[in-house]
Structures are given as C-alpha cells and as structure tokens.
Design an enzyme around this catalytic site. Structure first.
Site, short mmCIF file in Angstrom:
data_model
loop_
_atom_site.label_atom_id
_atom_site.label_comp_id
_atom_site.label_asym_id
_atom_site.label_seq_id
_atom_site.Cartn_x
_atom_site.Cartn_y
_atom_site.Cartn_z
N LYS A 32 0.82 -1.21 0.00
CA LYS A 32 0.00 0.00 0.00
C LYS A 32 0.85 1.26 0.00
CE LYS A 32 -0.47 0.19 4.87
NZ LYS A 32 -0.44 1.34 5.70
N THR A 33 1.98 1.24 0.68
CA THR A 33 2.84 2.41 0.68
C THR A 33 3.33 2.67 -0.74
OG1 THR A 33 3.57 1.72 2.84
CG2 THR A 33 4.79 3.49 1.81
N ASP A 219 -3.75 7.56 4.58
CA ASP A 219 -3.28 6.20 4.85
C ASP A 219 -3.94 5.71 6.14
OD1 ASP A 219 -1.89 3.90 4.66
OD2 ASP A 219 0.05 4.72 5.24
N GLU A 220 -3.96 4.41 6.36
CA GLU A 220 -4.51 3.81 7.59
C GLU A 220 -5.92 4.34 7.88
OE1 GLU A 220 -2.79 1.47 8.75
OE2 GLU A 220 -0.65 1.93 8.72
N GLN A 253 -7.16 -4.49 10.10
CA GLN A 253 -6.08 -3.94 10.91
C GLN A 253 -6.53 -2.73 11.72
OE1 GLN A 253 -2.01 -3.99 9.14
NE2 GLN A 253 -3.08 -4.53 7.26
N ARG A 606 3.24 -9.22 10.61
CA ARG A 606 4.50 -8.46 10.60
C ARG A 606 5.64 -9.34 10.12
NH1 ARG A 606 2.54 -4.49 9.47
NH2 ARG A 606 0.70 -5.81 9.40
#
Length: 745
Positions: A32-33, A219-220, A253, A606
């Site tokens: 996504k980044t 983002d997020e 998330q 992670r």
DNA sequence: CTTTGCATTATTTTT
DNA sequence: TAATGCAAAG
C-alpha cells in the site's frame, strides 16, 4: 506509463485512478505504501497536480518522512511544498495560521496526556470533589470521548443532570475546558476539533484549503475517528461538487477503537462517498504462505469485515513454532536463545528481529532476559525520553517563554531550580489569577500589590525578569542555542551539576541528548523556529522517538507500535487468555474481542519468514503470580501451520539444571523458581562469545578473571581462532576466542 | 519548606 | 513490582 511499470495490475489501477473518491482496501503486505507513493508521483509527473496541491496524511511522522523520501526518488520536482504529515501535524499548520479567527492566540501550546491529567486533577480539587471517587484516567477518557463526539460540557451536563456522578464529571469537563482556554492551550483532541471548526465556520479558510488541495490521500483509514472523517470529508469537497479523496486501509487492521477510531469509516466508505471506486489488494509480497494461512485462519473468525483473502505466489515456508513456557523469565530466556540460533544458523541480523507483546509491562522481563544474554535490543515506547523530568522541565521553560499563559508549565518550573517561591506564594498568585481571570504568569506582574512578603515579591519579580529576558532572546537565536541559553540562565544546569549522584549525571546526559536532538531538528527542517520545535516534540509518536542510530539491535514493542512495520523474524509473546486477548474486568464483549483478534492478525502479519509464538503458564502481575492458560486465539491458527514445541534442547537442558540446582529465589513464594536468571555462574559460560569480526587488534577487552587487556593479535580461522591479549599486570595470554570469557569494552 | 517513610493502587493499547 | 500520594518530622 513507465512510472507504474513496477506495480501489479490492481496496484496500477489504484495509483492511476482519476478524480473522485476511491477506497483502496490493502491487506497486510500488499504494497500500500508503494501504491500511495506511486500515485503521488503519478499525479505530479502527469501534470494532474503540482506538489503543493497534494495533501497526504499518514499515521506517524516516521511514515510521513519515509513517504517523502520515496516520492523524492520517483520524481524530479521538489517535494518541499507538499503537505505530508499526520492529522495532528496538518491541523497544527492550519491552526497556526487561522486560529485567531476563533478567539485563540496563534502561539498556543499543545498539552499532552500528562498535562491533561494535571489539569483535571486541579479541576477536581477546585470543585471540592473527592479525588478517590473521581478517577483521573477515567475522566480523561470520558472528556476525550465526549469531545470527539462533539458534545460540549453544557450539553453533557444537561444530558446527565439527574445523575450525580456524571453531572459532576460534566462540571470537571467544563472547568477543564475553561482552564485550557485561559492557558491558550490545546489538547490532542482540540487540534483536530478546532481545525475542523474553523473549516466549518470560516468560509474563506475552507475555500482556500479546498481549493489548494486538489488531491487528498489518507493512509490507515481504518483507524480514523469521527473528527478525522469529517476533516477528510470537508477538505475533499471540490468546487465541482465531487469528493476528491483517496483512502487506503484495511478493516482487519483496525486496532484503535479504544481511542475513538471508527471501523465503520472504512466499512461504510461507499455510502459516505457516493460513487466511490473500490480496489482490493490481496496479493501479499511480504510473508510466506504458511504465515499467511495462519493469519487468514485467525481473521476469518471476525464478523465486522468485508472479507478478503490474502494470497502469495511463494509456496510453503517454515512452520510457526509455538512454545509453552513455565513463566515470563523462561519465556525471555527462550526468546533470547532462539534469536541467537536464528543468527547462528540462518545469518539473521538482530535488526531483522522483533519481539511483540500486548502490554508495555511485558517488556521488562524480556529486557532483563536479553540483557543477561548479551543480545542488543531497543525498546519502542518503553522508557519515554521526552517524559523524563529534566526534559519536561526544559520543555516547560520553552513553552512558558513561548506562551506566558501556559499555567501548567508555569507551575512546573516557577520553583525549579529552587527560587524560594513556595506553595503559599504561588497560592496567592493563583488566587489573584483566578479573580482577575488571567494566567498565573500574568498575575505575577501584580506581585507588588499583593499581600506578599518583601522577599517573596522580590523572588517573583526576579523570576519574571528572567523569563522576559528569555522572551527577547528566543527571537534572535537558533532553537538549539536558545535551549542551551535556557538551560544555563535558569540555573537548571548548575542545579544538575551540583547533584553528584548517578541519577544526576544521567540527567545531564539526557539534556545533552535533548540539545543534540534540537540541533538535529534545526538542521533537518527549514521551518525550525521555537514554535515548530515545540509542536514537533509534542506530536512525536513512540515509533518516531526511537533511536534509529542504534544499528543491529532487536526491537521490542507493543503490537500497536508495530503497525505498518515488517521483520524477517517475529516473536509474539504472552499469548495467554486475559493478556492476549486482554480482558479488563471480567467482561470482553464481541466488539472488543474482534479488535483483539485484529491485533493478533496485525502481529502475525509483521513476519516475513519466521514466526515464533510463546505463552507462559505463570506470569507475574502486580507482584503476584498468576496462573494462565493459552490464548483462545491459538486454536484459530490452522493445525498444519503449527509446530508445537517444548523449549528447544538448549533451553530445556538449562531449565533442568536450574530446577535441581540451588537457585530458588523470591521472597513471597519461595517454592516457585521465579528468578531464573539470577544464577550468574550458569549463565556466564553460555554468554554469546565474541565474534571474531567484532574484535580487532588494539581493542580493549574485559576478561572475567584477568581484568582489562588489549588485543595484540588474532590468529587462526573459524572455530579455532585464537587471540593474543596483553592484560594489565597479568602478562600476555593466548585465548581461544570461542571460549574466552571476554567482552569488548 | 523540604525530606522521609509508609500506604495505597494501578496496567491495555497512544496521537 | 513500582509509582504515586499523603502525613509527619526535621
């Protein structure tokens, strides 16, 4: 277009989307980044927007900086005028320019959680309420909650007028707000709220920003709250009537519900932004198939989700190893042993390893274990540098010099170092301040007219002149020099110098570190005034604060802090019911359980290559032993992904040895072996040996028996490598490197 | 006015 | 366990 060549089809579809609202559902590790940075680069390179017409919002400052760097690599334009930051930092920028419109001075200060608590405590006292019944943390949470629902104190009081307790909480809330206003201070919630208010009520300002930010990226998005949603909504509105927002997130998330984040923001995006496009990224580039299957197996038990399944091209992978341990000390030891093993057998650097846990307290046992075992580590968010007294004190000086209405800072430092301005003098000043509705510092100007002794009056006026002098200096000196000036002229330095204890010395070191952080800030940023520095420090997240210069250390942190990060090898510790999922007071409702599960999902995802999970049967909490059973979440991981383990032979042997040995510590429960690592001798010969590459002729080393020596020569290769060391007074010795009990110093 | 000692209580997660 | 708060004494 070449810029997007490296993206997969879905990623490209998202990055190159035109105008109008779009939600990119990006599972963990799906790039996504990459999509965000490439979209920004794409918008600029194709002339759809100039850099300053872009607003990108990230979750931490660190993420913002990384994004800037990555974009800079992709495009030829300067990104200096692009707005990339957190909601909070973006709002501060808007407020500095415009807050005058809603009756604040532009030199407002930001109060952190700790300042809030002090303020609330003052309120409780002032209202003559019983501090036992009115729990500060609970009230802080309630006030924050009400603010984020945009309920004013008055409204809250009238809504709960019949309820004695809540009505009083409302009174506290009202007084709290009043005190903030008098101090010209904003708390974290206010930063967003006041910015939103200005955008809503000041048409000119609203138009300016709506116009300027042609493209808004967030983002997020799954962790945004109501206010943040409203900010996105209002800034995204364009003259043509459409919403131009690009949000990226993953409902699986969403882990900040307790802070007011609303998972429905992402779940209802298509309703909130009619005509929205949705792109799902499900191809994972991070983890092995086994790890992904485990993650999918866990998260599918949640109901609050749109549903997606991560997949990867890579096949197989290592099984997830789960360890049952006796207690948290064994857990720490096993983690250490496994780390060393990974390093030895798989050449994994310590910097590629992370240990995750649910609560910060758990870091202590782990820390002790790693220290004993000589494994270098750093803790994210553990000891908070900026929360140390000496740093807070210097910050308080800076804040008061910047904004004389800041009562919290005033209180903090009027008498630090000692200036013989005691409680009763301050009390008189405070009464005067309350009567005349000014701040305490301002009240000091009238000191001579108050009922004070001559000495007290003199002390106050000396203090006032000192601050006034600093107020002048702040405008003519670079921040770092100014901070040193403050440190010296306030007498803080001599106060620390006169303290000859270990603690005093470490304080001096901390201040030096703070000064160099200021210097660093000054060099790194163009906007580097005192004002910028204060805001910068206030808005740092735990991840932002961790020392990046420490290389090759393992990282210890909470699962929350790990969001957005990835590591080759991950240890998730404390997988016990009641700890993870955490259970507060006997109740755990479904929503909470789902959030805990998402948290576990974040933790699992992670890991890139190797995942270890541990749980302990007995964990020390509040100084008591508590029996634990393994987490219900472990049953949700598909069996074929798991290898259940006893501690590996290395650790098992050691435990056995200690069990029959003499090391039974612990005052309250002598029958439980709780100080596993106290057996110094047992540990010593199993310490990590010095690697030949870290030691060179000329290095100073410490030997257990012979003391300090200097390395003269290194001979041989591999296991038989030996080293010639000249010891002080003990002569030259030839030691086999692998076995020598030496440490580099 | 400051220091000391005892008692109590808190632990999710953080911008 | 460790951090904080309050009372008492120096």
């Amino acid at each position: 277009m070449y810029l997007l060549d490296k993206l997969n089809e879905k990623q490209r579809e998202a990055a190159s989307y035109g105008k109008g609202p779009i939600l990119v559902v990006a599972g963990a590790g799906t790039g996504k980044t990459r999509v965000l940075t490439h979209r920004i680069a794409y918008l600029i390179e194709t002339g759809k927007a100039m850099p300053w017409e872009i607003l990108a919002i990230t979750f931490t400052n660190k993420a913002a900086n990384e994004m800037k760097e990555r974009i800079a690599e992709l495009i030829d334009y300067s990104i200096d005028r692009m707005w990339i930051g957190t909601f909070h930092s973006v709002c501060v920028r808007i407020l500095r320019k415009n807050i005058g419109r809603i009756g604040y001075d532009s030199n407002f200060v930001i109060y952190d959680t700790n300042d809030q608590k002090i303020l609330i405590k003052d309120c409780i006292k002032e209202l003559n309420l019983d501090s036992k019944k009115y729990n500060i943390n609970a009230i802080r949470g309630m006030i924050s909650g009400e603010k984020n629902r945009r309920i004013s104190p008055d409204k809250y009081i009238s809504e709960h007028f019949g309820e004695f307790y809540k009505r009083n909480v409302g009174e506290i809330y009202a007084l709290y707000e009043k005190k903030l206003k008098i101090a010209n201070a904003l708390d974290f919630d206010d930063l967003l709220l006041k910015a939103l208010k200005i955008l809503e009520t000041e048409e000119e300002v609203r138009k300016l920003y709506q116009d300027r930010f042609k493209y808004i990226l967030v983002d997020e998005y799954q962790d945004t709250n109501l206010i943040q949603y409203m900010l996105v909504k209002i800034l995204g509105q364009k003259p043509d009537g459409g919403d131009n927002v690009f949000v990226v997130g993953d409902e699986d998330q969403s882990i900040y519900g307790w802070r007011g984040a609303n998972i429905n923001n992402i779940l209802n995006f298509e309703k909130d932004f009619p005509g929205a496009k949705v792109v799902k990224l499900e191809k994972n580039y991070r983890s092995t198939n086994i790890i992904l299957n485990a993650a999918n197996g866990v998260i599918k038990n949640n109901c609050q989700r749109k549903g997606k399944n991560l997949y990867t091209d890579s096949k197989g992978g290592n099984l997830i190893r789960i360890f049952e341990m006796d207690n948290e000390k064994d857990e720490a030891f096993t983690v250490a042993a496994l780390m060393r093993k990974e390093r030895r057998e798989n050449n994994i650097e310590y910097s590629d390893i992370a240990v995750l846990y649910r609560t910060n307290v758990q870091s202590r046992a782990l820390e002790e274990g790693l220290m004993r075992e000589g494994i270098p580590y750093k803790i994210v968010g553990g000891l908070k540098f900026y929360e140390r007294k000496e740093i807070k004190d210097i910050m308080a000086y800076l804040m008061l010099v910047y904004n004389q209405k800041d009562n919290i800072s005033f209180n903090r430092i009027v008498n630090v170092p000692r200036r013989k301005i005691g409680l009763k003098t301050i009390g008189i000043i405070e009464d005067h301040a309350n009567e005349t509705e000014v701040s305490k510092f301002e009240a000091c100007y009238d000191a001579s007219e108050l009922n004070l002794t001559a000495a007290a009056s003199k002390n106050i006026s000396d203090f006032v002149s000192m601050i006034e002098m600093l107020m002048i200096k702040k405008d003519v000196m670079p921040v770092s020099e100014f901070i040193r000036e403050v440190y010296e002229t306030t007498g803080y330095e001599s106060m620390l110098f006169s303290d000859d204890t270990v603690e005093g010395r470490s304080r001096v070191e901390n201040i030096e570190e703070f000064l160099s952080a200021a210097k660093d800030f000054e060099e790194r940023y163009e906007e580097n005034s005192l004002e910028d520095f204060l805001a910068h420090v206030s808005l740092l997240s735990d991840v932002d604060r961790t020392d990046e210069t420490q290389k090759n250390t393992v990282t210890l942190m909470t699962v929350h802090s790990a969001k957005g990060l990835e590591f080759d090898t991950v240890f998730i510790t404390g997988l016990e019911d009641g700890i993870f999922p955490i259970i507060h007071q006997d109740d755990l409702n479904d929503d909470d359980l789902e959030e805990e599960r998402r948290l576990f999902y974040v933790a699992i995802t992670r890991a890139k290559r190797m995942l270890y999970i541990t749980y302990a049967n007995d964990r020390m909490r509040f100084g008591n032993h508590e029996m634990k059973i393994k987490s219900r979440f472990l049953k949700e991981i598909p069996d074929e992904c798991i290898e259940e383990n006893q501690p590996d032979t290395f650790a098992a042997k050691k435990i056995e040895k200690l069990e029959k040995g003499k090391h039974f510590y612990g005052k309250r429960h002598p029958f439980v072996k709780n100080s596993f690592f106290k057996g110094e001798d047992d540990i010593k010969h199993e310490r990590p040996r010095l690697k030949s590459d870290v030691i060179r002729p000329g290095d100073k080393v410490m030997h257990k028996a012979w003391g300090i020596g200097t390395v003269v020569q290194i001979k041989g290769e591999g296991n038989s490598k030996s080293v010639l060391i000249a010891f002080e007074n003990k002569g030259v010795k030839n030691l086999i490197l692998e076995y020598a009990p030496i440490e580099k110093i």
